[in-house]
Scaffold this motif. Structure first.
Motif, mmCIF file in Angstrom:
data_model
loop_
_atom_site.group_PDB
_atom_site.id
_atom_site.type_symbol
_atom_site.label_atom_id
_atom_site.label_comp_id
_atom_site.label_asym_id
_atom_site.label_seq_id
_atom_site.Cartn_x
_atom_site.Cartn_y
_atom_site.Cartn_z
ATOM 1 N N GLY A 99 -9.753 2.123 10.509
ATOM 2 C CA GLY A 99 -9.409 3.052 9.442
ATOM 3 C C GLY A 99 -8.349 4.057 9.842
ATOM 4 O O GLY A 99 -7.629 4.584 8.987
ATOM 5 N N ALA A 100 -8.227 4.330 11.131
ATOM 6 C CA ALA A 100 -7.223 5.297 11.587
ATOM 7 C C ALA A 100 -5.804 4.757 11.446
ATOM 8 O O ALA A 100 -4.854 5.531 11.432
ATOM 9 N N TRP A 101 -5.633 3.441 11.339
ATOM 10 C CA TRP A 101 -4.307 2.869 11.168
ATOM 11 C C TRP A 101 -3.819 2.990 9.718
ATOM 12 O O TRP A 101 -2.647 2.793 9.451
ATOM 13 N N VAL A 102 -4.712 3.302 8.788
ATOM 14 C CA VAL A 102 -4.339 3.523 7.397
ATOM 15 C C VAL A 102 -3.947 4.998 7.263
ATOM 16 O O VAL A 102 -4.742 5.868 7.597
ATOM 17 N N PRO A 103 -2.733 5.296 6.826
ATOM 18 C CA PRO A 103 -2.280 6.691 6.818
ATOM 19 C C PRO A 103 -3.183 7.643 6.027
ATOM 20 O O PRO A 103 -3.378 8.787 6.425
ATOM 21 N N ALA A 104 -3.765 7.193 4.938
ATOM 22 C CA ALA A 104 -4.607 8.082 4.137
ATOM 23 C C ALA A 104 -5.924 8.411 4.844
ATOM 24 O O ALA A 104 -6.501 9.472 4.626
ATOM 25 N N LEU A 105 -6.394 7.525 5.691
ATOM 26 C CA LEU A 105 -7.659 7.735 6.389
ATOM 27 C C LEU A 105 -7.498 8.281 7.807
ATOM 28 O O LEU A 105 -8.496 8.592 8.461
ATOM 29 N N ALA A 106 -6.270 8.403 8.266
ATOM 30 C CA ALA A 106 -6.038 8.752 9.669
ATOM 31 C C ALA A 106 -6.603 10.117 10.037
ATOM 32 O O ALA A 106 -7.206 10.280 11.098
ATOM 33 N N PHE A 107 -6.447 11.105 9.189
ATOM 34 C CA PHE A 107 -6.914 12.445 9.529
ATOM 35 C C PHE A 107 -8.432 12.539 9.553
ATOM 36 O O PHE A 107 -8.997 13.351 10.273
ATOM 37 N N VAL A 108 -9.089 11.722 8.762
ATOM 38 C CA VAL A 108 -10.553 11.747 8.724
ATOM 39 C C VAL A 108 -11.144 10.876 9.829
ATOM 40 O O VAL A 108 -12.089 11.268 10.517
#
Length: 99
Positions: free
Chosen positions: A34-43
């Motif tokens: 999920g960290a590789w998806v830009p929208a989910l990276a911060f979470v």
């Protein structure tokens, strides 16, 4: 006759190290994806690092106690492996962003 009050040798907190490492390793590996998806990276990114480090630590301690006869080996090894995958994935993400 009353129940014996002597604890069983397998009734120790060390039995929970392998399953705890497995759960944290799964969280770390899924969060690394999920960290590789830009929208989910911060979470997902902080959870990946934290869960991965804890999974490796608990898994290594679980392997230590399995060799002494307490716990199950497959959960400790699987948790350590998943935690390593998650932690390496987050380090690869940091390396890819900084390059």
């Amino acid at each position: 006759m009353p129940e014996p009050t002597v604890p069983d040798p397998t009734d120790t907190p060390a039995v929970a190290l392998g399953p705890t490492a497995l759960v944290l390793g799964a969280i770390s590996a899924i969060s690394a994806i999920g960290a590789w998806v830009p929208a989910l990276a911060f979470v997902a990114f902080p959870w990946t690092i934290l869960a991965g480090a804890l999974a490796i630590t608990f898994g290594a301690a679980g392997i230590h106690y399995v060799r002494r006869g307490t716990g199950r080996l497959w959960t400790a090894i699987a948790g350590t492996a998943l935690g390593t995958i998650g932690l390496v994935g987050s380090i690869a993400l940091i390396w890819a962003i900084s390059a």
